[in-house]
Design a protein around this motif. Sequence first.
Motif, PDB file in Angstrom:
ATOM      1  N   VAL A 225       0.853  -1.184   0.000  1.00 39.01           N
ATOM      2  CA  VAL A 225       0.000   0.000   0.000  1.00 39.01           C
ATOM      3  C   VAL A 225       0.890   1.235   0.000  1.00 39.01           C
ATOM      4  O   VAL A 225       1.751   1.390   0.870  1.00 39.01           O
ATOM      5  CB  VAL A 225      -0.932   0.011   1.234  1.00 39.01           C
ATOM      6  CG1 VAL A 225      -1.767   1.294   1.256  1.00 39.01           C
ATOM      7  CG2 VAL A 225      -1.848  -1.215   1.223  1.00 39.01           C
ATOM      8  N   ARG A 228      -2.879   5.865  -1.139  1.00 33.48           N
ATOM      9  CA  ARG A 228      -4.195   5.249  -1.329  1.00 33.48           C
ATOM     10  C   ARG A 228      -4.183   4.215  -2.452  1.00 33.48           C
ATOM     11  O   ARG A 228      -5.241   3.769  -2.900  1.00 33.48           O
ATOM     12  CB  ARG A 228      -5.237   6.324  -1.654  1.00 33.48           C
ATOM     13  CG  ARG A 228      -5.438   7.364  -0.567  1.00 33.48           C
ATOM     14  CD  ARG A 228      -6.036   6.757   0.683  1.00 33.48           C
ATOM     15  NE  ARG A 228      -7.353   6.173   0.438  1.00 33.48           N
ATOM     16  CZ  ARG A 228      -8.028   5.449   1.328  1.00 33.48           C
ATOM     17  NH1 ARG A 228      -7.476   5.185   2.510  1.00 33.48           N
ATOM     18  NH2 ARG A 228      -9.228   4.972   1.047  1.00 33.48           N
ATOM     19  N   GLN A 229      -2.992   3.827  -2.896  1.00 27.43           N
ATOM     20  CA  GLN A 229      -2.885   2.834  -3.964  1.00 27.43           C
ATOM     21  C   GLN A 229      -2.522   1.475  -3.376  1.00 27.43           C
ATOM     22  O   GLN A 229      -1.718   1.385  -2.449  1.00 27.43           O
ATOM     23  CB  GLN A 229      -1.830   3.249  -4.988  1.00 27.43           C
ATOM     24  CG  GLN A 229      -2.149   4.547  -5.716  1.00 27.43           C
ATOM     25  CD  GLN A 229      -1.170   4.808  -6.839  1.00 27.43           C
ATOM     26  OE1 GLN A 229      -1.150   4.108  -7.849  1.00 27.43           O
ATOM     27  NE2 GLN A 229      -0.339   5.822  -6.659  1.00 27.43           N
ATOM     28  N   VAL A 230      -3.103   0.431  -3.950  1.00 28.30           N
ATOM     29  CA  VAL A 230      -2.890  -0.936  -3.464  1.00 28.30           C
ATOM     30  C   VAL A 230      -2.315  -1.777  -4.605  1.00 28.30           C
ATOM     31  O   VAL A 230      -2.923  -1.874  -5.675  1.00 28.30           O
ATOM     32  CB  VAL A 230      -4.208  -1.567  -2.965  1.00 28.30           C
ATOM     33  CG1 VAL A 230      -3.966  -2.999  -2.480  1.00 28.30           C
ATOM     34  CG2 VAL A 230      -4.821  -0.723  -1.859  1.00 28.30           C
ATOM     35  N   PHE A 231      -1.156  -2.369  -4.379  1.00 26.62           N
ATOM     36  CA  PHE A 231      -0.484  -3.204  -5.375  1.00 26.62           C
ATOM     37  C   PHE A 231      -0.365  -4.620  -4.807  1.00 26.62           C
ATOM     38  O   PHE A 231       0.342  -4.835  -3.821  1.00 26.62           O
ATOM     39  CB  PHE A 231       0.903  -2.652  -5.695  1.00 26.62           C
ATOM     40  CG  PHE A 231       0.911  -1.234  -6.191  1.00 26.62           C
ATOM     41  CD1 PHE A 231       0.663  -0.941  -7.520  1.00 26.62           C
ATOM     42  CD2 PHE A 231       1.141  -0.184  -5.308  1.00 26.62           C
ATOM     43  CE1 PHE A 231       0.667   0.361  -7.985  1.00 26.62           C
ATOM     44  CE2 PHE A 231       1.150   1.123  -5.757  1.00 26.62           C
ATOM     45  CZ  PHE A 231       0.904   1.411  -7.098  1.00 26.62           C
ATOM     46  N   ASP A 264     -12.435  -6.302  -3.960  1.00 27.59           N
ATOM     47  CA  ASP A 264     -12.507  -4.924  -3.476  1.00 27.59           C
ATOM     48  C   ASP A 264     -12.541  -4.848  -1.957  1.00 27.59           C
ATOM     49  O   ASP A 264     -11.906  -3.970  -1.351  1.00 27.59           O
ATOM     50  CB  ASP A 264     -13.745  -4.223  -4.059  1.00 27.59           C
ATOM     51  CG  ASP A 264     -13.607  -3.947  -5.547  1.00 27.59           C
ATOM     52  OD1 ASP A 264     -12.477  -4.003  -6.059  1.00 27.59           O
ATOM     53  OD2 ASP A 264     -14.641  -3.689  -6.201  1.00 27.59           O
ATOM     54  N   LEU A 271      -6.221  -0.990   2.880  1.00 28.47           N
ATOM     55  CA  LEU A 271      -6.146   0.470   3.019  1.00 28.47           C
ATOM     56  C   LEU A 271      -6.522   0.907   4.431  1.00 28.47           C
ATOM     57  O   LEU A 271      -5.872   1.776   5.024  1.00 28.47           O
ATOM     58  CB  LEU A 271      -7.079   1.135   2.005  1.00 28.47           C
ATOM     59  CG  LEU A 271      -6.573   1.230   0.571  1.00 28.47           C
ATOM     60  CD1 LEU A 271      -7.695   1.684  -0.358  1.00 28.47           C
ATOM     61  CD2 LEU A 271      -5.390   2.184   0.475  1.00 28.47           C
ATOM     62  N   TYR A 281       2.689   4.055   4.004  1.00 28.73           N
ATOM     63  CA  TYR A 281       3.207   2.911   3.252  1.00 28.73           C
ATOM     64  C   TYR A 281       3.137   1.690   4.153  1.00 28.73           C
ATOM     65  O   TYR A 281       3.365   1.788   5.368  1.00 28.73           O
ATOM     66  CB  TYR A 281       4.667   3.160   2.834  1.00 28.73           C
ATOM     67  CG  TYR A 281       5.342   1.960   2.210  1.00 28.73           C
ATOM     68  CD1 TYR A 281       5.362   1.793   0.846  1.00 28.73           C
ATOM     69  CD2 TYR A 281       5.944   0.978   3.006  1.00 28.73           C
ATOM     70  CE1 TYR A 281       5.966   0.680   0.269  1.00 28.73           C
ATOM     71  CE2 TYR A 281       6.547  -0.137   2.444  1.00 28.73           C
ATOM     72  CZ  TYR A 281       6.557  -0.272   1.075  1.00 28.73           C
ATOM     73  OH  TYR A 281       7.148  -1.377   0.511  1.00 28.73           O
ATOM     74  N   ALA A 319       4.875   5.099  -7.642  1.00 26.86           N
ATOM     75  CA  ALA A 319       3.870   5.525  -6.661  1.00 26.86           C
ATOM     76  C   ALA A 319       4.535   6.138  -5.434  1.00 26.86           C
ATOM     77  O   ALA A 319       4.030   7.109  -4.854  1.00 26.86           O
ATOM     78  CB  ALA A 319       2.988   4.346  -6.266  1.00 26.86           C
ATOM     79  N   ASP A 322       5.549   9.598  -6.329  1.00 29.35           N
ATOM     80  CA  ASP A 322       4.369  10.466  -6.272  1.00 29.35           C
ATOM     81  C   ASP A 322       4.078  10.884  -4.834  1.00 29.35           C
ATOM     82  O   ASP A 322       3.774  12.043  -4.557  1.00 29.35           O
ATOM     83  CB  ASP A 322       3.146   9.729  -6.838  1.00 29.35           C
ATOM     84  CG  ASP A 322       3.225   9.501  -8.328  1.00 29.35           C
ATOM     85  OD1 ASP A 322       4.029  10.185  -8.998  1.00 29.35           O
ATOM     86  OD2 ASP A 322       2.507   8.614  -8.836  1.00 29.35           O
TER      87      ASP A 322
END
Length: 328
Positions: A225, A228-231, A264, A271, A281, A319, A322
Amino acid sequence: MSPPHVLVLTRDHDPHADHLRQLLARRGARTTVFDNRDYLVRAHVELAYTAHGLARRLLHTESGTLDLDSLTALWWRRPQPPEAHPEITDPSVAAYTALESVNLIGDLWEHLPCRVVPARESVFRRAGHKASQLMLAAELGFEIPETLIATQPDALWDFHNRHDGQIVTKPMGMPWVENLAAGHTVIRKCELVSPRDVGYADALRFSPVIVQQYVPKRLELRVTVVGRQVFAAEIHSQTSNRARVDWRWYDLGVTPHHVHRLPDEIADRCLAMTERLGLAYGALDLVLTPDGRYVFLEINPNGQWLWIEELTGLPISEALCDLLLEGA
């Protein structure tokens, strides 16, 4: 306008930090790398206060002076703790000065007015406590393995019998023990408990250990994480005898890694986990069972990711860039 400036706290020879520095440079950002161990030896801190508050916060290194209040972000990667100056020969004095240095440096990074990734040290140290992680994961709706944390041999024997011997142990925190006298390090990861181990259960009274029900695996998942991005990456650890109990024994030549599509609701829980822990992170370890259940094992607030990116193409480093430059 000055370019963004990221301070990276890490030790020498850190491929993750080197890789990210190159990406940040391509974006026009400046990076400075510092290891806490260099304090008093190759670097000095200067904090000054007037009667009304802070006046300046400076880090003097061999490459120049850095105004810490000008930083865009601080990335707490993997620094080593400060040490005593090598000219101090008295062990008690050396221990005292090292502790004083730890107190100052830890406090310094705690209060900088910039983004801190994964979090301020006090936050991510607390986030790494595994007993608390399990409670929070269950509260958020994750399934977790049945777990015992105790120092009583009888409790281990009972747990072992209730699960027909299908149990594992893992350390509470440190995954290694340095044997200074012998000059080597013993690695301690997740391990199946053998009948021989049970015979030494009395030694449990000397140190706590995590004991868990063994969770059958179809796949293991590393969920990274970033903000707010999940890989999510799936690790086919069951194809390797070396890695089947714990993929961290790394048998990459025979262990396929692929991008995984998380449901989801599982992604939302990942998250929520980082958010509740105060992390920007986090690297979560999950198991996908043969019957399709997602089981939470733990979260590493500062876990590695580069090998996952190289094997799957997941843009985790971009990410992170960013995140470190957000708002700059």
